[in-house]
Design an enzyme around this catalytic site. Structure first.
Site, PDB file in Angstrom:
ATOM      1  N   LYS A  91       0.843  -1.201   0.000  1.00 55.54           N
ATOM      2  CA  LYS A  91       0.000   0.000   0.000  1.00 55.54           C
ATOM      3  C   LYS A  91       0.882   1.256   0.000  1.00 55.54           C
ATOM      4  CE  LYS A  91      -0.277   0.230   5.014  1.00 55.54           C
ATOM      5  NZ  LYS A  91      -0.862  -0.475   6.164  1.00 55.54           N
TER       6      LYS A  91
ATOM      7  N   TYR B 142      17.086  31.025   8.541  1.00 54.56           N
ATOM      8  CA  TYR B 142      15.975  31.815   9.093  1.00 54.56           C
ATOM      9  C   TYR B 142      15.960  31.806  10.622  1.00 54.56           C
ATOM     10  CZ  TYR B 142      13.770  31.779   4.455  1.00 54.56           C
ATOM     11  OH  TYR B 142      13.494  31.939   3.128  1.00 54.56           O
TER      12      TYR B 142
HETATM   13  C1  LIG Z   1      -0.140  -1.593   6.751  1.00 56.58           C
HETATM   14  C2  LIG Z   1      -0.796  -2.821   7.240  1.00 56.58           C
HETATM   15  C3  LIG Z   1      -0.062  -3.980   7.497  1.00 56.58           C
HETATM   16  C4  LIG Z   1       1.454  -4.029   7.454  1.00 56.58           C
HETATM   17  O1  LIG Z   1       1.956  -3.615   8.707  1.00 56.58           O
HETATM   18  P1  LIG Z   1       3.555  -3.579   8.974  1.00 56.58           P
HETATM   19  O2  LIG Z   1       3.668  -3.155  10.389  1.00 56.58           O
HETATM   20  O3  LIG Z   1       4.110  -2.576   8.037  1.00 56.58           O
HETATM   21  O4  LIG Z   1       4.037  -4.954   8.711  1.00 56.58           O
HETATM   22  C5  LIG Z   1      -0.754  -5.131   7.814  1.00 56.58           C
HETATM   23  N1  LIG Z   1      -2.100  -5.123   7.928  1.00 56.58           N
HETATM   24  C6  LIG Z   1      -2.847  -4.016   7.723  1.00 56.58           C
HETATM   25  C7  LIG Z   1      -4.316  -4.081   7.863  1.00 56.58           C
HETATM   26  C8  LIG Z   1      -2.225  -2.828   7.388  1.00 56.58           C
HETATM   27  O5  LIG Z   1      -2.939  -1.725   7.188  1.00 56.58           O
END
Ligand SMILES: *Cc1c(COP(=O)(O)O)cnc(C)c1O
Length: 374
Positions: free
Chosen positions: A36, A268
């Site tokens: 994702k 800055y």
């Molecule tokens: C992002 C996600 C994961 C992966 O989690 P990690 O800690 O990056 O391994 C697994 N399950 C769901 C539902 C997620 O949203």
């Protein structure tokens, strides 16, 4: 890659992601590659293509649109949408592209089933349960009714039942992991008694590394460990993530190198004043490049294997670092914001801690810069 026309380059070693996948697979079960958010900034298509070639048969993306992009790139594997259909048009995309959406309530379920009926197509779904995140999901109390509803819905087939762990990476909170695991096991039992067959999936990366023996179930969703971060770095459990290889580094160029005399301020707000005669380099990176202004007077970069501290405020496209005493530093030189060789290398967790965040966010943000695959 929405950031363009800058000097930053985020380099991705896809071979390291594949190596991490092989390592995680040794814990058993099916490993679902979580890609994702553009594969946590590493690039959705390049990452998924390499993992598919290594035998990965299941991917998890965010929105239905992200899943459609992966399908349209030629991916024939199972594609799970972790966000599930949010808007009615997502239902159509899910059905058309053959995605497996997370479904978290009855309304969403009946809307998708209705769309399937209208299109004369079945859809596979992943039922999402809340066992302790209190974010999305059916409750344990709804499991029996859910099995009945699914049993009476001809258009939907359950491929997976899942839940998400809240504290898998925190050794001080492993009790809560066990609690979630027990609740999830009861839910799966209720659903199976209700006539459903499916793959059960509870673990994320930390769950795979620390809890696969007790609550591994059938499928495990690997995200951050796939990208080389050990969720247990710095804890007693550090050994669990041994061998994981980071796959991202970010470089940019020096724009200028000049003296900063004692008593002079830089950038800055005059937030840094030289206490001695110094030599500084001005780096082509700033918050417009998703390099956080929170690193002002906090962070370090890696120049020719050495750690160099950030001086004063990070600007929109420029940041100053201390190069006092370093020989042969010239405009145009490459400097690492993330990664680098030698003792000065900036690990994802280092940058995240100076930044006041976690490696996940560092990857997602630096991954917005132009990428190169090495
Ligand atoms: C992002 C996600 C994961 C992966 O989690 P990690 O800690 O990056 O391994 C697994 N399950 C769901 C539902 C997620 O949203």
């Amino acid at each position: 890659m929405p950031i363009e026309h800058n000097y930053l380059r985020t380099r991705v070693r896809v071979a390291n992601i594949v190596s991490n996948y092989e390592l995680l697979r040794q814990n058993g079960g099916q490993v679902v590659a979580v890609v994702k958010a553009d594969a946590y900034g590493h690039g959705l298509i390049a990452t998924a293509t390499a993992l598919a070639a290594a035998g990965c048969e299941s991917f998890a993306i965010g929105s239905a649109a992200e899943g459609a992009a992966l399908r349209d790139a030629g991916c024939s594997a199972a594609i799970i949408s972790l966000l599930g259909p949010v808007l009615p048009e997502d239902d159509e995309l899910v059905i058309e592209k053959g995605l497996i959406p997370f479904i978290h309530d009855f309304e969403q379920l009946s809307r998708l089933a209705e769309r399937c009926r209208a299109m004369g197509r079945t859809a596979r779904v992943a039922l999402k349960f809340d066992t302790g995140m209190a974010r999305l999901g059916f409750t344990e109390a709804q499991a029996e009714k859910l099995a009945e509803v699914i049993g009476a819905t001809p258009w939907l087939e359950v491929a997976m039942v899942s839940s998400h762990l809240a504290t898998a990476d925190d050794p001080a909170a492993f009790d809560f992991v066990a609690e979630q695991g027990a609740r999830f096991a009861r839910i799966c039992q209720t659903l199976r008694r209700g006539g459903l067959t499916f793959r059960a999936s509870l673990c994320n990366s930390a769950g795979i590394l620390a809890h696969a023996g007790s609550i591994g179930f059938d499928a495990r969703r690997a995200g951050i460990a796939l990208y080389g971060v050990n969720p247990f770095a710095g804890s007693d459990h550090e050994g669990l993530g041994r061998g994981l290889l980071p796959a991202m580094e970010t470089v940019t160029r020096l724009v200028s190198v000049h003296d900063l005399p004692r008593g002079a301020s830089i950038s800055y707000g005059r937030a840094f004043v030289a206490e001695r005669d110094m030599r500084v380099a001005i780096v082509a990176a700033g918050y417009a490049d998703a390099y956080s202004r929170g690193l002002s007077n906090q962070g370090f970069m890696c120049l020719a294997g050495r750690r160099v501290p950030i001086l004063g405020r990070v600007c929109m496209q420029l940041t100053a670092v201390d190069v006092t005493g370093l020989a042969d530093v010239r405009p145009g030189d490459v400097i690492h914001l993330l990664g680098g060789d030698g003792p000065g290398t900036v690990a994802p967790d280092d940058l995240a801690s100076w930044w006041g965040t976690i490696a996940y966010e560092v990857f997602c943000l630096l991954g917005l810069n132009p990428r190169e695959y090495v």
